[in-house]
Write a protein that holds these residues in place. Structure first.
Motif, PDB file in Angstrom:
ATOM      1  N   THR A 140     -25.018  -1.990  12.317  1.00  0.00           N
ATOM      2  CA  THR A 140     -25.525  -1.288  14.041  1.00  0.00           C
ATOM      3  C   THR A 140     -26.805  -0.129  13.903  1.00  0.00           C
ATOM      4  O   THR A 140     -26.638   0.391  12.979  1.00  0.00           O
ATOM      5  CB  THR A 140     -24.335  -0.722  14.090  1.00  0.00           C
ATOM      6  N   VAL A 141     -27.337   0.091  14.463  1.00  0.00           N
ATOM      7  CA  VAL A 141     -28.358   1.204  14.685  1.00  0.00           C
ATOM      8  C   VAL A 141     -27.920   1.991  15.989  1.00  0.00           C
ATOM      9  O   VAL A 141     -27.126   1.502  17.018  1.00  0.00           O
ATOM     10  CB  VAL A 141     -29.506   0.404  15.038  1.00  0.00           C
ATOM     11  N   ALA A 142     -28.866   2.934  15.537  1.00  0.00           N
ATOM     12  CA  ALA A 142     -27.876   4.136  16.840  1.00  0.00           C
ATOM     13  C   ALA A 142     -28.204   3.625  18.086  1.00  0.00           C
ATOM     14  O   ALA A 142     -27.428   4.305  18.954  1.00  0.00           O
ATOM     15  CB  ALA A 142     -28.852   5.689  16.399  1.00  0.00           C
ATOM     16  N   PRO A 143     -29.349   3.537  18.327  1.00  0.00           N
ATOM     17  CA  PRO A 143     -29.652   3.544  20.408  1.00  0.00           C
ATOM     18  C   PRO A 143     -28.493   2.297  20.645  1.00  0.00           C
ATOM     19  O   PRO A 143     -28.677   0.933  19.643  1.00  0.00           O
ATOM     20  CB  PRO A 143     -31.011   2.501  20.237  1.00  0.00           C
ATOM     21  N   ASP A 147     -30.156   1.562  25.553  1.00  0.00           N
ATOM     22  CA  ASP A 147     -31.517   2.127  25.174  1.00  0.00           C
ATOM     23  C   ASP A 147     -32.595   1.161  25.077  1.00  0.00           C
ATOM     24  O   ASP A 147     -33.673   1.367  24.974  1.00  0.00           O
ATOM     25  CB  ASP A 147     -31.764   2.882  23.984  1.00  0.00           C
ATOM     26  N   ILE A 148     -31.605   0.210  23.441  1.00  0.00           N
ATOM     27  CA  ILE A 148     -32.823  -0.754  23.607  1.00  0.00           C
ATOM     28  C   ILE A 148     -33.462  -1.675  24.929  1.00  0.00           C
ATOM     29  O   ILE A 148     -34.496  -1.982  24.668  1.00  0.00           O
ATOM     30  CB  ILE A 148     -32.636  -2.063  22.518  1.00  0.00           C
ATOM     31  N   ALA A 149     -33.268  -1.981  26.209  1.00  0.00           N
ATOM     32  CA  ALA A 149     -33.394  -2.679  26.855  1.00  0.00           C
ATOM     33  C   ALA A 149     -34.438  -1.398  27.565  1.00  0.00           C
ATOM     34  O   ALA A 149     -35.687  -2.626  28.081  1.00  0.00           O
ATOM     35  CB  ALA A 149     -31.991  -3.075  26.935  1.00  0.00           C
ATOM     36  N   ARG A 150     -34.161  -0.549  27.097  1.00  0.00           N
ATOM     37  CA  ARG A 150     -35.726   0.450  28.597  1.00  0.00           C
ATOM     38  C   ARG A 150     -36.871   0.895  27.198  1.00  0.00           C
ATOM     39  O   ARG A 150     -37.485   0.388  27.686  1.00  0.00           O
ATOM     40  CB  ARG A 150     -34.654   1.432  28.772  1.00  0.00           C
ATOM     41  N   ASP A 151     -36.020   0.777  25.867  1.00  0.00           N
ATOM     42  CA  ASP A 151     -37.687   0.927  24.938  1.00  0.00           C
ATOM     43  C   ASP A 151     -38.098  -0.097  23.792  1.00  0.00           C
ATOM     44  O   ASP A 151     -37.401   0.619  22.807  1.00  0.00           O
ATOM     45  CB  ASP A 151     -37.615   2.170  25.011  1.00  0.00           C
ATOM     46  N   PRO A 152     -37.598  -1.432  23.922  1.00  0.00           N
ATOM     47  CA  PRO A 152     -37.781  -2.878  23.149  1.00  0.00           C
ATOM     48  C   PRO A 152     -38.865  -2.300  22.108  1.00  0.00           C
ATOM     49  O   PRO A 152     -38.192  -2.240  20.601  1.00  0.00           O
ATOM     50  CB  PRO A 152     -37.915  -3.967  23.739  1.00  0.00           C
ATOM     51  N   GLY A 154     -39.676   0.260  20.722  1.00  0.00           N
ATOM     52  CA  GLY A 154     -39.227   1.116  19.582  1.00  0.00           C
ATOM     53  C   GLY A 154     -38.643   1.371  18.890  1.00  0.00           C
ATOM     54  O   GLY A 154     -37.846   1.870  17.877  1.00  0.00           O
ATOM     55  N   ALA A 155     -37.831   0.476  19.151  1.00  0.00           N
ATOM     56  CA  ALA A 155     -35.993  -0.409  18.638  1.00  0.00           C
ATOM     57  C   ALA A 155     -36.864  -1.603  17.061  1.00  0.00           C
ATOM     58  O   ALA A 155     -35.886  -1.482  16.546  1.00  0.00           O
ATOM     59  CB  ALA A 155     -34.674  -0.812  19.604  1.00  0.00           C
ATOM     60  N   LEU A 156     -37.986  -2.515  17.629  1.00  0.00           N
ATOM     61  CA  LEU A 156     -38.311  -2.611  16.901  1.00  0.00           C
ATOM     62  C   LEU A 156     -38.128  -2.320  15.203  1.00  0.00           C
ATOM     63  O   LEU A 156     -37.748  -3.524  14.464  1.00  0.00           O
ATOM     64  CB  LEU A 156     -39.325  -3.888  17.018  1.00  0.00           C
ATOM     65  N   GLY A 157     -38.003  -1.635  14.851  1.00  0.00           N
ATOM     66  CA  GLY A 157     -38.570  -1.206  13.124  1.00  0.00           C
ATOM     67  C   GLY A 157     -37.283  -1.599  12.537  1.00  0.00           C
ATOM     68  O   GLY A 157     -36.824  -1.853  11.903  1.00  0.00           O
ATOM     69  N   ILE A 158     -35.941  -0.589  13.174  1.00  0.00           N
ATOM     70  CA  ILE A 158     -34.732   0.121  13.028  1.00  0.00           C
ATOM     71  C   ILE A 158     -34.164  -1.447  12.871  1.00  0.00           C
ATOM     72  O   ILE A 158     -33.300  -1.467  12.224  1.00  0.00           O
ATOM     73  CB  ILE A 158     -34.264   1.297  13.493  1.00  0.00           C
ATOM     74  N   LEU A 159     -34.425  -2.054  14.143  1.00  0.00           N
ATOM     75  CA  LEU A 159     -33.715  -3.687  14.286  1.00  0.00           C
ATOM     76  C   LEU A 159     -33.971  -4.660  13.087  1.00  0.00           C
ATOM     77  O   LEU A 159     -33.068  -4.979  12.230  1.00  0.00           O
ATOM     78  CB  LEU A 159     -34.539  -4.442  14.977  1.00  0.00           C
ATOM     79  N   ALA A 160     -35.299  -4.576  12.593  1.00  0.00           N
ATOM     80  CA  ALA A 160     -36.106  -5.444  11.449  1.00  0.00           C
ATOM     81  C   ALA A 160     -35.451  -4.830  10.039  1.00  0.00           C
ATOM     82  O   ALA A 160     -34.490  -5.957   9.457  1.00  0.00           O
ATOM     83  CB  ALA A 160     -37.623  -5.275  11.617  1.00  0.00           C
ATOM     84  N   THR A 185     -35.634 -11.848  19.472  1.00  0.00           N
ATOM     85  CA  THR A 185     -35.227 -12.878  18.572  1.00  0.00           C
ATOM     86  C   THR A 185     -37.013 -13.570  17.584  1.00  0.00           C
ATOM     87  O   THR A 185     -36.856 -12.736  16.586  1.00  0.00           O
ATOM     88  CB  THR A 185     -34.165 -13.554  18.076  1.00  0.00           C
ATOM     89  N   ARG A 186     -37.788 -13.500  18.667  1.00  0.00           N
ATOM     90  CA  ARG A 186     -38.832 -13.812  18.193  1.00  0.00           C
ATOM     91  C   ARG A 186     -40.357 -13.456  17.882  1.00  0.00           C
ATOM     92  O   ARG A 186     -41.034 -13.363  17.232  1.00  0.00           O
ATOM     93  CB  ARG A 186     -39.473 -14.898  18.950  1.00  0.00           C
ATOM     94  N   ARG A 187     -39.897 -11.957  17.984  1.00  0.00           N
ATOM     95  CA  ARG A 187     -40.776 -10.537  18.009  1.00  0.00           C
ATOM     96  C   ARG A 187     -39.973  -9.830  16.247  1.00  0.00           C
ATOM     97  O   ARG A 187     -41.173  -9.372  15.759  1.00  0.00           O
ATOM     98  CB  ARG A 187     -40.474  -9.237  19.166  1.00  0.00           C
ATOM     99  N   LEU A 188     -38.993 -10.412  16.154  1.00  0.00           N
ATOM    100  CA  LEU A 188     -38.431  -9.881  14.924  1.00  0.00           C
ATOM    101  C   LEU A 188     -38.518 -10.782  13.777  1.00  0.00           C
ATOM    102  O   LEU A 188     -38.439 -10.878  12.007  1.00  0.00           O
ATOM    103  CB  LEU A 188     -37.122  -9.532  15.105  1.00  0.00           C
ATOM    104  N   GLU A 189     -39.017 -12.016  14.345  1.00  0.00           N
ATOM    105  CA  GLU A 189     -38.781 -13.186  12.716  1.00  0.00           C
ATOM    106  C   GLU A 189     -39.985 -13.413  12.022  1.00  0.00           C
ATOM    107  O   GLU A 189     -39.679 -13.168  10.781  1.00  0.00           O
ATOM    108  CB  GLU A 189     -38.616 -14.597  14.086  1.00  0.00           C
ATOM    109  N   PRO A 190     -41.054 -12.880  12.395  1.00  0.00           N
ATOM    110  CA  PRO A 190     -41.707 -12.562  11.419  1.00  0.00           C
ATOM    111  C   PRO A 190     -41.534 -11.316  10.580  1.00  0.00           C
ATOM    112  O   PRO A 190     -42.310 -11.334   9.036  1.00  0.00           O
ATOM    113  CB  PRO A 190     -43.243 -11.773  12.178  1.00  0.00           C
ATOM    114  N   GLN A 191     -40.536 -10.653  10.812  1.00  0.00           N
ATOM    115  CA  GLN A 191     -40.504  -9.258  10.029  1.00  0.00           C
ATOM    116  C   GLN A 191     -38.760  -9.628   9.403  1.00  0.00           C
ATOM    117  O   GLN A 191     -38.410  -8.891   8.737  1.00  0.00           O
ATOM    118  CB  GLN A 191     -40.170  -7.985  10.780  1.00  0.00           C
ATOM    119  N   ALA A 192     -38.392 -11.077   9.519  1.00  0.00           N
ATOM    120  CA  ALA A 192     -37.205 -10.856   8.750  1.00  0.00           C
ATOM    121  C   ALA A 192     -36.906 -12.128   7.395  1.00  0.00           C
ATOM    122  O   ALA A 192     -37.310 -12.889   7.559  1.00  0.00           O
ATOM    123  CB  ALA A 192     -36.287 -11.766  10.342  1.00  0.00           C
TER     124      ALA A 192
END
Length: 240
Positions: A140-143, A147-152, A154-160, A185-192
């Motif tokens: 789990t991440v803190a946002p 929060d993530i929906a409002r600022d995706p 800003g959350a990409l790094g911690i989600l990755a 998911t498509r934005r995070l796949e290159p980092q996963a």
């Protein structure tokens, strides 16, 4: 074919986000009606909020469920899922259940989601599905999802990083869980380091399949007297 999408929290922005994502995925093969919880938390991030959301989901089914072919409970954690199935004459698909079953088909899986309170809640939910032996990790991440929906961005790094943590714990696939995380998911796949499953997309696949080949309806519960509920939900509970 008509699908009722229920967002049982009270954020219209999240409903719009999910509905837009689902409509693009179904690409005109079904009519989608999306409704938002009439009362409760803006975004579910606690047991209390989840319990209230279960009531809100039943309320939405009673008000809007007529003439639909399937119901999509579009909230990770699936508040009220089994009660909805008890009262609905058509199939009900939960976002979390659909994503977990899809992920488990590939072996051990992990879950990444927003809101720190979700860890024990999701472990209990996965146990009710009989999939605890396939759950490698929850990160789990803190946002919160809201929060993530409002600022995706800003959350990409911690989600990755959370996805990498799940993979390091033994997950073959990782679920990106939550209505507010739709489309990430498509934005995070290159980092996963492993395949990712979008919970919104997994639920959409499952509800389309259920609407096209519905199973026999579950036995209805005994009629129930109630007090203080909406007329529509009162009638639904009292129906034989």
């Amino acid at each position: 074919m008509r699908i009722l999408l229920i967002n049982p929290n009270t954020s219209q922005a999240v409903t719009d986000l999910v509905a837009d994502h689902v409509r693009r995925q179904i690409d005109g093969c079904a009519d989608l009606r999306a409704v938002t919880g009439r009362f409760g938390a803006r975004y579910i991030a606690s047991r209390a909020a989840s319990a209230i959301a279960g009531h809100a989901a039943l309320d939405a089914l009673a008000e809007h469920g007529d003439a639909c072919d399937a119901v999509y409970l579009a909230c990770f954690g699936d508040p009220g899922l089994f009660a909805l199935r008890e009262l609905s004459p058509v199939p009900v698909v939960g976002m979390a259940e659909a994503a977990c079953r899809e992920a488990a088909a590939s072996g051990a899986f992990g879950i990444v989601t927003g809101g720190t309170a979700w860890d024990p809640m999701l472990r209990e939910f996965v146990a009710t599905l009989g999939l605890s032996d396939k759950l490698a990790a929850i990160a789990t991440v803190a946002p919160t999802g809201g929060d993530i929906a409002r600022d995706p961005d800003g959350a990409l790094g911690i989600l990755a990083q959370a996805c990498r943590d799940c993979h390091a714990a033994g997950a073959n696939t990782v679920i990106l869980g939550g209505a507010g995380l739709a489309g990430l998911t498509r934005r995070l796949e290159p980092q996963a380091p492993c395949p990712l499953i979008c919970s919104v997309e997994a639920g959409t696949r499952a509800v389309l399949a259920a609407a096209m080949a519905p199973a026999a309806p579950a036995a209805r519960p005994m009629p129930m007297e109630s007090l203080g509920l909406t007329p529509a939900l009162t009638r639904r509970l009292a129906a034989p």
